[in-house]
Design an enzyme around this catalytic site. Structure first.
Site, mmCIF file in Angstrom:
data_model
loop_
_atom_site.group_PDB
_atom_site.id
_atom_site.type_symbol
_atom_site.label_atom_id
_atom_site.label_comp_id
_atom_site.label_asym_id
_atom_site.label_seq_id
_atom_site.Cartn_x
_atom_site.Cartn_y
_atom_site.Cartn_z
ATOM 1 N N THR A 150 2.387 -5.259 0.635
ATOM 2 C CA THR A 150 1.138 -5.233 1.719
ATOM 3 C C THR A 150 1.815 -5.501 2.869
ATOM 4 O O THR A 150 3.681 -5.590 2.926
ATOM 5 C CB THR A 150 0.856 -7.395 1.736
ATOM 6 O OG1 THR A 150 0.130 -7.173 0.668
ATOM 7 C CG2 THR A 150 -0.270 -7.215 3.149
ATOM 8 N N VAL A 179 -9.819 -10.316 -5.359
ATOM 9 C CA VAL A 179 -9.226 -10.304 -3.640
ATOM 10 C C VAL A 179 -7.765 -11.283 -4.465
ATOM 11 O O VAL A 179 -7.515 -12.109 -4.357
ATOM 12 C CB VAL A 179 -9.636 -10.954 -2.677
ATOM 13 C CG1 VAL A 179 -10.059 -11.760 -1.457
ATOM 14 C CG2 VAL A 179 -11.483 -10.898 -2.225
ATOM 15 N N GLY A 180 -7.091 -10.805 -3.358
ATOM 16 C CA GLY A 180 -5.397 -11.203 -3.319
ATOM 17 C C GLY A 180 -4.973 -11.934 -2.152
ATOM 18 O O GLY A 180 -6.374 -13.053 -1.174
ATOM 19 N N ASP A 181 -3.447 -12.665 -2.026
ATOM 20 C CA ASP A 181 -4.157 -13.560 -0.302
ATOM 21 C C ASP A 181 -3.864 -12.983 0.568
ATOM 22 O O ASP A 181 -3.826 -13.972 1.879
ATOM 23 C CB ASP A 181 -2.588 -14.552 -1.034
ATOM 24 C CG ASP A 181 -0.976 -13.333 -0.473
ATOM 25 O OD1 ASP A 181 -1.473 -12.069 -1.534
ATOM 26 O OD2 ASP A 181 -0.631 -13.154 0.494
ATOM 27 N N THR A 201 4.412 -11.465 0.946
ATOM 28 C CA THR A 201 3.699 -10.241 0.375
ATOM 29 C C THR A 201 4.406 -10.784 -1.099
ATOM 30 O O THR A 201 5.373 -11.204 -1.475
ATOM 31 C CB THR A 201 4.088 -8.781 0.718
ATOM 32 O OG1 THR A 201 4.184 -7.651 -0.082
ATOM 33 C CG2 THR A 201 5.918 -8.755 0.919
ATOM 34 N N GLY A 202 3.469 -9.985 -2.242
ATOM 35 C CA GLY A 202 4.129 -10.155 -3.808
ATOM 36 C C GLY A 202 2.604 -10.288 -4.337
ATOM 37 O O GLY A 202 1.671 -10.063 -4.445
ATOM 38 N N GLY A 204 -0.375 -11.984 -4.793
ATOM 39 C CA GLY A 204 -1.521 -13.231 -4.619
ATOM 40 C C GLY A 204 -1.829 -13.756 -4.493
ATOM 41 O O GLY A 204 -1.587 -15.394 -4.515
HETATM 42 N N1 ASP Z 1 -0.191 -9.336 -2.256
HETATM 43 C C1 ASP Z 1 -0.998 -8.449 -2.332
HETATM 44 C C2 ASP Z 1 -1.436 -8.898 -2.697
HETATM 45 O O1 ASP Z 1 -1.583 -9.451 -4.076
HETATM 46 C C3 ASP Z 1 0.191 -7.558 -3.252
HETATM 47 C C4 ASP Z 1 2.008 -7.423 -2.155
HETATM 48 O O2 ASP Z 1 1.483 -8.033 -1.083
HETATM 49 O O3 ASP Z 1 2.693 -6.179 -2.842
HETATM 50 O O4 ASP Z 1 -2.693 -8.414 -3.261
#
Ligand code: ASP
Length: 318
Positions: A150, A179-181, A201-202, A204
């Protein structure tokens, strides 16, 4: 003091442009929107905006959010299809009193009514990547969800106003409607101009369990430095997830406080950030996790940055 910090090396051009605008005295709301749009519009950044990674039905569904740290105005869109700049739609929604978070068809209807640019966000390269993954999953015990990132930012302008925003296509091959974070306040982003802001990021599904961006701002409000707050929030969530669930997904964060001091932390091997302030030229940093849980931040060489960018272009098939 002014400054802007972002997740991942892909934000390099956006942050550079953002710094130039902040230097001219432009407002943190417009600056962060411009900086994120820059990432959304670049086709070879595979997890944000145009060229983003599709869901399991080969559709690009995008999540984005915007928050104003003075007024706490928030807007977000989730599972949005066929619009060029989700962050701008989120920012527009933040002007509303109610109906500030819209999903799917409802978000698209709003964007259409407001005259936002419609665009088919699925590039030929992303489609080819999807087809390859579908084939791969038939034969190997593949990882359908690997491939995400993200762009998240925090911005401080010359008047002391702070903003935070995110944009992403989320997890590659995610279920339709997932839906993610990133569009969830407190998880993917949070900002309070009195103290500071954060973004994540990561994975979610795990980031949201710790409301990690809010937690970082809370720790800064209690007097912690951005670096201390980022490390504490990542390590605590990582430990809690492992204790309760035996494993923790990728957790990476950035933060900036009201003074323009900044920090970043991760529980993975490689995380990059981009930051520029009145005192520091925009630069890419590698965030390297140490065995004791602290993170070392090293300015990346221009050779490393070029190489990393080249790798990204090859992976995106351009
Ligand atoms: N956090 C984002 C999600 O889970 C993806 C990411 O940032 O790598 O949608």
């Amino acid at each position: 003091m002014w400054g802007i910090i972002a997740t991942w090396r892909m934000a390099k051009e956006g942050v550079k442009e953002g710094c130039a605008l902040l230097k001219e005295g432009k407002a943190a709301g417009d600056v962060i929107e411009t900086a994120i749009r820059r990432v959304e519009d670049t086709p070879y950044y595979q997890s944000v905006g145009y060229g983003g990674l599709p869901n399991e039905e080969s559709e690009v569904e995008l999540d984005a959010a915007y928050m104003d740290g003075d007024t706490w105005s928030v807007g977000a869109v989730a599972a949005l299809r066929d619009y060029a700049n989700p962050v701008s739609i989120a920012k527009r929604l933040s002007e509303e009193k109610v109906n500030i978070v819209l999903v799917g068809e409802g978000a698209e209807k709003f964007a259409h009514k407001e005259g936002f640019e419609r665009k088919n966000m699925l590039t030929a390269q992303a489609k080819a990547k999807y087809q390859k993954r579908v084939e791969g999953l038939k034969t190997e015990a593949g990882q359908p969800y690997s491939g995400h990132d993200t762009v998240g930012m925090v911005c401080l302008d010359t008047r002391g106003k702070m903003t935070s925003a995110t944009s992403t296509s989320g997890l590659f091959m995610k279920r339709k409607g997932r839906v993610g974070d990133s569009p969830l306040i407190g998880s993917g982003f949070y900002v309070d101009s009195q103290y500071g802001g954060a973004s994540a990021t990561g994975l979610g599904e795990d980031l949201m369990k710790g409301c990690i961006s809010y937690e970082i701002v809370r720790l800064m409000r209690e007097g912690m430095s951005p670096q201390g707050a980022c490390e504490r929030a990542v390590n605590q969530l990582d430990q809690e997830l492992r204790r309760r669930r035996m494993e923790a997904g990728d957790l990476s964060v950035i933060a900036m406080n009201q003074k323009g001091e900044w920090g970043a932390a991760t529980n993975i091997k490689e995380f990059t950030i981009v930051v520029g302030t009145e005192a520091e030229e925009p630069a890419v940093y590698q965030v390297i996790r140490q065995p004791d849980g602290h993170c070392q931040l090293e300015k990346a060489t221009s050779e490393w940055v070029e190489n990393d960018e080249q790798k990204e272009k090859v992976a995106a098939g351009v």
